[in-house]
Design an enzyme around this catalytic site. Structure first.
Site, PDB file in Angstrom:
ATOM      1  N   THR A 162       0.833  -1.209   0.000  1.00 13.61           N
ATOM      2  CA  THR A 162       0.000   0.000   0.000  1.00 13.61           C
ATOM      3  C   THR A 162       0.868   1.260   0.000  1.00 13.61           C
ATOM      4  OG1 THR A 162      -0.001   0.075   2.411  1.00 13.61           O
ATOM      5  CG2 THR A 162      -1.831  -1.111   1.375  1.00 13.61           C
ATOM      6  N   ASN A 168       2.493   2.513   9.019  1.00  9.61           N
ATOM      7  CA  ASN A 168       1.820   3.789   8.729  1.00  9.61           C
ATOM      8  C   ASN A 168       1.236   3.701   7.333  1.00  9.61           C
ATOM      9  OD1 ASN A 168       2.677   5.705  11.058  1.00  9.61           O
ATOM     10  ND2 ASN A 168       4.562   4.649  10.440  1.00  9.61           N
ATOM     11  N   GLU A 169      -0.065   3.448   7.288  1.00  8.61           N
ATOM     12  CA  GLU A 169      -0.729   3.308   5.997  1.00  8.61           C
ATOM     13  C   GLU A 169      -0.868   4.686   5.344  1.00  8.61           C
ATOM     14  OE1 GLU A 169      -1.134   0.490   4.752  1.00  8.61           O
ATOM     15  OE2 GLU A 169      -1.605  -0.995   6.280  1.00  8.61           O
ATOM     16  N   PRO A 170      -1.068   4.742   4.012  1.00  7.54           N
ATOM     17  CA  PRO A 170      -1.271   6.027   3.357  1.00  7.54           C
ATOM     18  C   PRO A 170      -2.370   6.815   4.081  1.00  7.54           C
ATOM     19  CG  PRO A 170      -1.131   4.297   1.727  1.00  7.54           C
ATOM     20  CD  PRO A 170      -1.133   3.613   3.070  1.00  7.54           C
ATOM     21  N   SER A 172      -1.609   8.452   6.866  1.00  3.41           N
ATOM     22  CA  SER A 172      -1.104   8.689   8.223  1.00  3.41           C
ATOM     23  C   SER A 172      -0.576  10.115   8.303  1.00  3.41           C
ATOM     24  CB  SER A 172       0.051   7.732   8.542  1.00  3.41           C
ATOM     25  OG  SER A 172      -0.396   6.408   8.525  1.00  3.41           O
TER      26      SER A 172
END
Ligand code: GLP
Length: 236
Positions: A162, A168-170, A172
């Site tokens: 991702t 930390n996913e997009p 964040s």
């Protein structure tokens, strides 16, 4: 001088002049990993010569495995000591027990810590079994410990499908610090093989934040193979 450092001031070419993040392409992951391991070993030795601790932040996933193998080689063949090293790991699934074979705690012992002379008390990995009511203060303490040591000298990173760093996913926040997060479906899907089905993948994780990572004095992100190329190009 390590191979990686030699590339730090490349000639500006048509291809590199628009890059916002410096990037080095290696013929294969073994050559790249050796260069990164050498840079870490040089940093540890430099800190030893100054009588200082070396604060490393480490990653899991398949990308850093050869770097860890190389560090173990340098320890065994060249006598590099890790006694002055303090490590922090980026993340851990939540909930998960420390000795669970799928925990990042187990991953780090298996791939690195069991094979070097780092003092056990110098190893910091988020605990996946903190009680829910204590998580907030636990994460604050983790963050404080890094800051009290003067921050991270070196951050090793991978990148997920991702585009996540740590967990930390997009989306964040760039000011985010160590905290409990929910995993993206794609991230869970990628972990499903290890956990024997997506339903067994924990929904959450404790991860250092984007700000925690970006404050490191040096960051090296490893991304091997064509599957990562699109995400890397976009980031750069
Ligand atoms: C997990 C980890 C990340 C890692 C990512 C990529 O999600 N939490 O820190 O970067 O996997 O893994 P791989 O290197 O196997 O592609």
């Amino acid at each position: 001088m390590s191979e990686l450092l030699k590339h730090l001031k490349p000639g500006i070419t048509q291809e590199t002049r628009l890059e916002k993040i410096h990037n080095v392409i290696f013929d294969n992951s073994k050559i790249g990993s050796k260069a990164v391991a050498r840079e870490i070993a040089d940093l540890i030795k430099y800190k030893q010569s100054k009588n200082q601790k070396c604060i490393l932040s480490l990653a899991t996933g398949s990308s850093p495995i050869i770097v860890y193998e190389e560090l173990i080689n340098i320890h065994k063949k060249e006598g590099l000591s890790f006694k002055n090293v303090i490590t922090f790991n980026l993340d851990e699934y939540f909930p998960i027990e420390k000795d669970d074979l799928l925990s990042y705690n187990h991953f780090m012992s298996y791939h690195l810590f069991d094979h070097i002379d780092i003092p056990k008390e110098n190893i910091n990995i988020p605990r996946g079994n903190v009680s829910s009511k204590d998580i907030y203060s636990y994460c604050n303490e983790y963050e404080k410990k890094i800051n009290n040591l003067g921050g991270l000298d070196f951050q090793l990173l991978g990148i997920g499908r991702t585009g996540h760093i740590g967990f930390n996913e997009p989306g964040s926040n760039k000011n985010s610090v160590t905290r409990l997060v929910s995993l993206d479906f794609i991230t869970k899907e990628d972990a499903a093989g290890d956990f024997n089905g997506i339903d067994n993948v924990p929904d959450k994780a404790i991860t250092m934040g984007v700000d925690t990572i970006m404050r490191a004095k040096r960051i090296v992100l490893l991304a091997w193979g064509h599957k990562k190329s699109e995400k890397v190009a976009k980031s750069i």
